[in-house]
Design a protein around this motif. Structure first.
Motif, PDB file in Angstrom:
ATOM      1  N   LEU A  71     -41.292  -2.522  79.585  1.00  0.00           N
ATOM      2  CA  LEU A  71     -42.579  -2.396  78.908  1.00  0.00           C
ATOM      3  C   LEU A  71     -43.417  -1.308  79.550  1.00  0.00           C
ATOM      4  O   LEU A  71     -43.219  -0.968  80.725  1.00  0.00           O
ATOM      5  CB  LEU A  71     -43.342  -3.726  78.988  1.00  0.00           C
ATOM      6  CG  LEU A  71     -42.766  -4.895  78.189  1.00  0.00           C
ATOM      7  CD1 LEU A  71     -43.319  -6.219  78.710  1.00  0.00           C
ATOM      8  CD2 LEU A  71     -43.097  -4.725  76.708  1.00  0.00           C
ATOM      9  N   PRO A  72     -44.403  -0.765  78.831  1.00  0.00           N
ATOM     10  CA  PRO A  72     -45.349   0.157  79.458  1.00  0.00           C
ATOM     11  C   PRO A  72     -46.216  -0.571  80.476  1.00  0.00           C
ATOM     12  O   PRO A  72     -46.328  -1.810  80.469  1.00  0.00           O
ATOM     13  CB  PRO A  72     -46.191   0.657  78.279  1.00  0.00           C
ATOM     14  CG  PRO A  72     -45.446   0.282  77.048  1.00  0.00           C
ATOM     15  CD  PRO A  72     -44.668  -0.938  77.392  1.00  0.00           C
ATOM     16  N   SER A  73     -46.855   0.174  81.322  1.00  0.00           N
ATOM     17  CA  SER A  73     -47.750  -0.392  82.328  1.00  0.00           C
ATOM     18  C   SER A  73     -48.862  -1.208  81.668  1.00  0.00           C
ATOM     19  O   SER A  73     -49.433  -0.791  80.651  1.00  0.00           O
ATOM     20  CB  SER A  73     -48.371   0.738  83.153  1.00  0.00           C
ATOM     21  OG  SER A  73     -49.289   0.236  84.093  1.00  0.00           O
ATOM     22  N   GLY A  74     -49.143  -2.394  82.220  1.00  0.00           N
ATOM     23  CA  GLY A  74     -50.204  -3.252  81.715  1.00  0.00           C
ATOM     24  C   GLY A  74     -49.735  -4.317  80.742  1.00  0.00           C
ATOM     25  O   GLY A  74     -50.520  -5.202  80.378  1.00  0.00           O
ATOM     26  N   PHE A  75     -48.461  -4.264  80.308  1.00  0.00           N
ATOM     27  CA  PHE A  75     -47.939  -5.239  79.366  1.00  0.00           C
ATOM     28  C   PHE A  75     -47.011  -6.225  80.068  1.00  0.00           C
ATOM     29  O   PHE A  75     -46.324  -5.873  81.030  1.00  0.00           O
ATOM     30  CB  PHE A  75     -47.176  -4.539  78.237  1.00  0.00           C
ATOM     31  CG  PHE A  75     -48.050  -3.790  77.282  1.00  0.00           C
ATOM     32  CD1 PHE A  75     -48.504  -4.381  76.110  1.00  0.00           C
ATOM     33  CD2 PHE A  75     -48.446  -2.487  77.560  1.00  0.00           C
ATOM     34  CE1 PHE A  75     -49.317  -3.692  75.230  1.00  0.00           C
ATOM     35  CE2 PHE A  75     -49.259  -1.781  76.686  1.00  0.00           C
ATOM     36  CZ  PHE A  75     -49.703  -2.392  75.516  1.00  0.00           C
ATOM     37  N   THR A  76     -46.997  -7.463  79.573  1.00  0.00           N
ATOM     38  CA  THR A  76     -46.130  -8.501  80.132  1.00  0.00           C
ATOM     39  C   THR A  76     -45.433  -9.247  79.005  1.00  0.00           C
ATOM     40  O   THR A  76     -45.919  -9.273  77.863  1.00  0.00           O
ATOM     41  CB  THR A  76     -46.925  -9.510  80.981  1.00  0.00           C
ATOM     42  OG1 THR A  76     -47.936 -10.120  80.155  1.00  0.00           O
ATOM     43  CG2 THR A  76     -47.587  -8.829  82.173  1.00  0.00           C
ATOM     44  N   SER A  77     -44.292  -9.874  79.328  1.00  0.00           N
ATOM     45  CA  SER A  77     -43.552 -10.638  78.324  1.00  0.00           C
ATOM     46  C   SER A  77     -43.346 -12.059  78.803  1.00  0.00           C
ATOM     47  O   SER A  77     -43.384 -12.355  80.002  1.00  0.00           O
ATOM     48  CB  SER A  77     -42.196  -9.987  78.045  1.00  0.00           C
ATOM     49  OG  SER A  77     -41.277 -10.229  79.104  1.00  0.00           O
ATOM     50  N   ARG A  78     -43.114 -12.954  77.843  1.00  0.00           N
ATOM     51  CA  ARG A  78     -42.689 -14.314  78.156  1.00  0.00           C
ATOM     52  C   ARG A  78     -41.797 -14.818  77.021  1.00  0.00           C
ATOM     53  O   ARG A  78     -41.869 -14.335  75.891  1.00  0.00           O
ATOM     54  CB  ARG A  78     -43.878 -15.259  78.352  1.00  0.00           C
ATOM     55  CG  ARG A  78     -44.687 -15.532  77.091  1.00  0.00           C
ATOM     56  CD  ARG A  78     -45.635 -16.700  77.268  1.00  0.00           C
ATOM     57  NE  ARG A  78     -46.506 -16.874  76.123  1.00  0.00           N
ATOM     58  CZ  ARG A  78     -47.056 -18.034  75.756  1.00  0.00           C
ATOM     59  NH1 ARG A  78     -46.814 -19.130  76.452  1.00  0.00           N
ATOM     60  NH2 ARG A  78     -47.853 -18.097  74.697  1.00  0.00           N
ATOM     61  N   VAL A  79     -40.944 -15.775  77.348  1.00  0.00           N
ATOM     62  CA  VAL A  79     -40.103 -16.433  76.353  1.00  0.00           C
ATOM     63  C   VAL A  79     -40.862 -17.633  75.804  1.00  0.00           C
ATOM     64  O   VAL A  79     -41.392 -18.445  76.568  1.00  0.00           O
ATOM     65  CB  VAL A  79     -38.771 -16.899  76.971  1.00  0.00           C
ATOM     66  CG1 VAL A  79     -37.960 -17.715  75.977  1.00  0.00           C
ATOM     67  CG2 VAL A  79     -37.963 -15.699  77.459  1.00  0.00           C
ATOM     68  N   VAL A  80     -40.936 -17.744  74.459  1.00  0.00           N
ATOM     69  CA  VAL A  80     -41.634 -18.886  73.859  1.00  0.00           C
ATOM     70  C   VAL A  80     -40.680 -19.883  73.213  1.00  0.00           C
ATOM     71  O   VAL A  80     -41.063 -21.034  72.972  1.00  0.00           O
ATOM     72  CB  VAL A  80     -42.700 -18.430  72.832  1.00  0.00           C
ATOM     73  CG1 VAL A  80     -43.834 -17.671  73.529  1.00  0.00           C
ATOM     74  CG2 VAL A  80     -42.081 -17.574  71.736  1.00  0.00           C
ATOM     75  N   ALA A  81     -39.445 -19.453  72.932  1.00  0.00           N
ATOM     76  CA  ALA A  81     -38.468 -20.381  72.337  1.00  0.00           C
ATOM     77  C   ALA A  81     -37.069 -19.820  72.509  1.00  0.00           C
ATOM     78  O   ALA A  81     -36.871 -18.597  72.548  1.00  0.00           O
ATOM     79  CB  ALA A  81     -38.762 -20.615  70.852  1.00  0.00           C
ATOM     80  N   ARG A  82     -36.083 -20.729  72.595  1.00  0.00           N
ATOM     81  CA  ARG A  82     -34.672 -20.355  72.676  1.00  0.00           C
ATOM     82  C   ARG A  82     -33.879 -21.169  71.661  1.00  0.00           C
ATOM     83  O   ARG A  82     -34.114 -22.364  71.500  1.00  0.00           O
ATOM     84  CB  ARG A  82     -34.110 -20.604  74.083  1.00  0.00           C
ATOM     85  CG  ARG A  82     -34.686 -19.699  75.157  1.00  0.00           C
ATOM     86  CD  ARG A  82     -34.048 -19.991  76.519  1.00  0.00           C
ATOM     87  NE  ARG A  82     -34.614 -19.171  77.575  1.00  0.00           N
ATOM     88  CZ  ARG A  82     -34.159 -17.976  77.934  1.00  0.00           C
ATOM     89  NH1 ARG A  82     -33.089 -17.481  77.303  1.00  0.00           N
ATOM     90  NH2 ARG A  82     -34.726 -17.289  78.902  1.00  0.00           N
ATOM     91  N   SER A  83     -32.934 -20.513  71.006  1.00  0.00           N
ATOM     92  CA  SER A  83     -32.093 -21.190  70.016  1.00  0.00           C
ATOM     93  C   SER A  83     -31.343 -22.355  70.645  1.00  0.00           C
ATOM     94  O   SER A  83     -30.908 -22.294  71.801  1.00  0.00           O
ATOM     95  CB  SER A  83     -31.081 -20.208  69.423  1.00  0.00           C
ATOM     96  OG  SER A  83     -31.715 -19.206  68.679  1.00  0.00           O
ATOM     97  N   ASN A  84     -31.216 -23.438  69.872  1.00  0.00           N
ATOM     98  CA  ASN A  84     -30.488 -24.649  70.280  1.00  0.00           C
ATOM     99  C   ASN A  84     -31.124 -25.364  71.471  1.00  0.00           C
ATOM    100  O   ASN A  84     -30.493 -26.218  72.085  1.00  0.00           O
ATOM    101  CB  ASN A  84     -29.027 -24.336  70.605  1.00  0.00           C
ATOM    102  CG  ASN A  84     -28.163 -24.270  69.356  1.00  0.00           C
ATOM    103  OD1 ASN A  84     -28.648 -24.404  68.239  1.00  0.00           O
ATOM    104  ND2 ASN A  84     -26.871 -24.056  69.537  1.00  0.00           N
ATOM    105  N   GLN A  85     -32.374 -25.018  71.788  1.00  0.00           N
ATOM    106  CA  GLN A  85     -33.097 -25.721  72.849  1.00  0.00           C
ATOM    107  C   GLN A  85     -34.434 -26.207  72.295  1.00  0.00           C
ATOM    108  O   GLN A  85     -35.008 -25.588  71.390  1.00  0.00           O
ATOM    109  CB  GLN A  85     -33.352 -24.815  74.058  1.00  0.00           C
ATOM    110  CG  GLN A  85     -32.088 -24.348  74.759  1.00  0.00           C
ATOM    111  CD  GLN A  85     -32.383 -23.539  76.002  1.00  0.00           C
ATOM    112  OE1 GLN A  85     -33.448 -23.662  76.611  1.00  0.00           O
ATOM    113  NE2 GLN A  85     -31.420 -22.708  76.409  1.00  0.00           N
TER     114      GLN A  85
END
Length: 386
Positions: A53-67
């Motif tokens: 990602l560019p500077s200043g951006f963050t990611s997170r996982v919100v859902a996973r298949s079959n879970q």
């Protein structure tokens, strides 16, 4: 879509109320967008989710298949694909299709004002290979079946009302839809190598139970004028909808579709193009073509789903390529916004912004496993420009 089944050139060439202002300046038939620096700067090293990602951006996982979605009892669907966001009081909802055949459908994630997941639930089941679709201004999600003589289903993102099949919108290999409240029509793409571009005119705006299906008619070039012609038999029985009107323009694998103001954009995967219709002048042209990038270093390949932001930027997801979401700015610059490492057997699907434009949702359809059971749905936050 589940891994491409044809190579480019092998066939005949060719969010609720959307954001305005995208790529509307310049002379008609201007040169397609070119490689250039991103307004967000270069991509950084992979984060803990493998996303650059560019500077200043963050990611997170919100859902996973079959879970189970954390904090809920709902198991997230396999092969997450097209999606959209809807306002819900002080929070919002993200809906996502399941591109499984049989047993596709769609599910929803509910978020509160702080961005925490507070619920997850199905909104459509028992359908086939639900690929993309589109949001309506009356807050429903059009989930489209990407199968021969597939249907459009109108669903309730809030999980209250049952889904309704909308036969009048035609039976063909549906991909994406984009509602235009100004002209009171819904545009639709067709995911075959000699497919067409359609619009549906409801008998009453806000009610898709009946109406007229039309197809775009134009010459064989990459720019020019167009008209619309009525499809005589939207059911596609006997003769496919794309073959019923003489002069219907062919496109090489229609994918994403996005409306804003006086323009509608759609993508074609078979030739890595982004097309734009000027709805005022009834003309069409290329916004992007990877073969026309100067120097041959095309930043965007595997052209697929598309959405827009309040800044006027287009965000185009890749099916393959470098597993990137790329920007096309109003200045006609193309640049990567993010890249997912370690998932080369997947594709990026369902990009959609939260109602306030501060969060971008999308999925990797097959994740790190390369299987439909390995899908991952993400959220990215950061200083998106407005």
């Amino acid at each position: 879509m589940e891994r491409r089944t044809f190579l480019r050139g092998a066939a005949i060439g060719g969010s609720a109320i959307a954001f305005g202002g995208t790529l509307t300046h310049g002379a008609a038939y201007a040169a397609p967008a070119q490689n250039g620096p991103s307004p967000y700067g270069p991509l950084g090293s992979p984060d803990s989710n493998g996303i650059r990602l560019p500077s200043g951006f963050t990611s997170r996982v919100v859902a996973r298949s079959n879970q189970q979605v954390p904090g809920t009892s709902h198991t997230w669907h396999r092969a997450p694909d097209g999606g959209a966001c809807f306002a819900n009081g002080s929070g919002w909802i993200y809906v996502s299709n399941s591109e499984i055949n049989p047993g596709g459908g769609a599910s929803a994630l509910r978020f509160n004002s702080s961005g925490n997941v507070t619920g997850a639930y199905p909104i459509l089941s028992g359908t086939r290979q639900n690929c993309a679709g589109g949001a309506t201004p009356w807050n429903t999600w059009l989930s489209c079946e990407e199968v021969d003589r597939g249907y459009v289903y109108e669903t309730d993102p809030f999980g209250v009302n049952s889904a309704v099949r909308r036969d009048a919108m035609g039976r063909f290999k549906h991909e994406a839809a984009a509602a235009d409240p100004v002209r009171q029509v819904v545009y639709m793409t067709e995911d075959v190598g000699n497919g067409c571009f359609y619009r549906f005119i409801p008998g009453t705006w806000g009610n898709l139970a009946s109406g007229t299906l039309q197809v775009l008619v134009a010459g064989s070039g990459t720019s020019g004028s167009y008209t619309w012609a009525t499809v005589p038999n939207p059911s596609g029985s006997g003769t496919a909808t794309r073959d019923q009107v003489s002069g219907a323009k062919r496109f090489n694998g229609g994918e994403g579709c996005h409306w804003a103001g006086d323009h509608v954009w759609f993508t074609t995967k078979g030739d890595n193009r982004v097309w734009r219709l000027n709805l005022t002048s009834s003309t069409y042209e290329l916004t992007y073509d990877d073969n026309l990038v100067v120097g041959g270093n095309a930043p965007l390949t595997g052209v697929d789903n598309i959405t827009g932001s309040s800044s006027g930027d287009l965000y185009v997801a890749e099916d393959g390529g470098n597993m990137e979401i790329c920007l096309i700015t109003p200045d006609e610059i193309v640049a990567p916004f993010l890249r997912i490492d370690g998932q080369s057997s997947s594709e990026i699907c369902g990009p959609a912004f939260s109602p306030n434009g501060s969060r971008l949702y999308f999925s990797s359809q097959r994740g790190t496993s390369g299987s439909s059971s390995g899908g991952i749905t993400y959220e990215v936050t950061g200083p998106f420009r407005s």
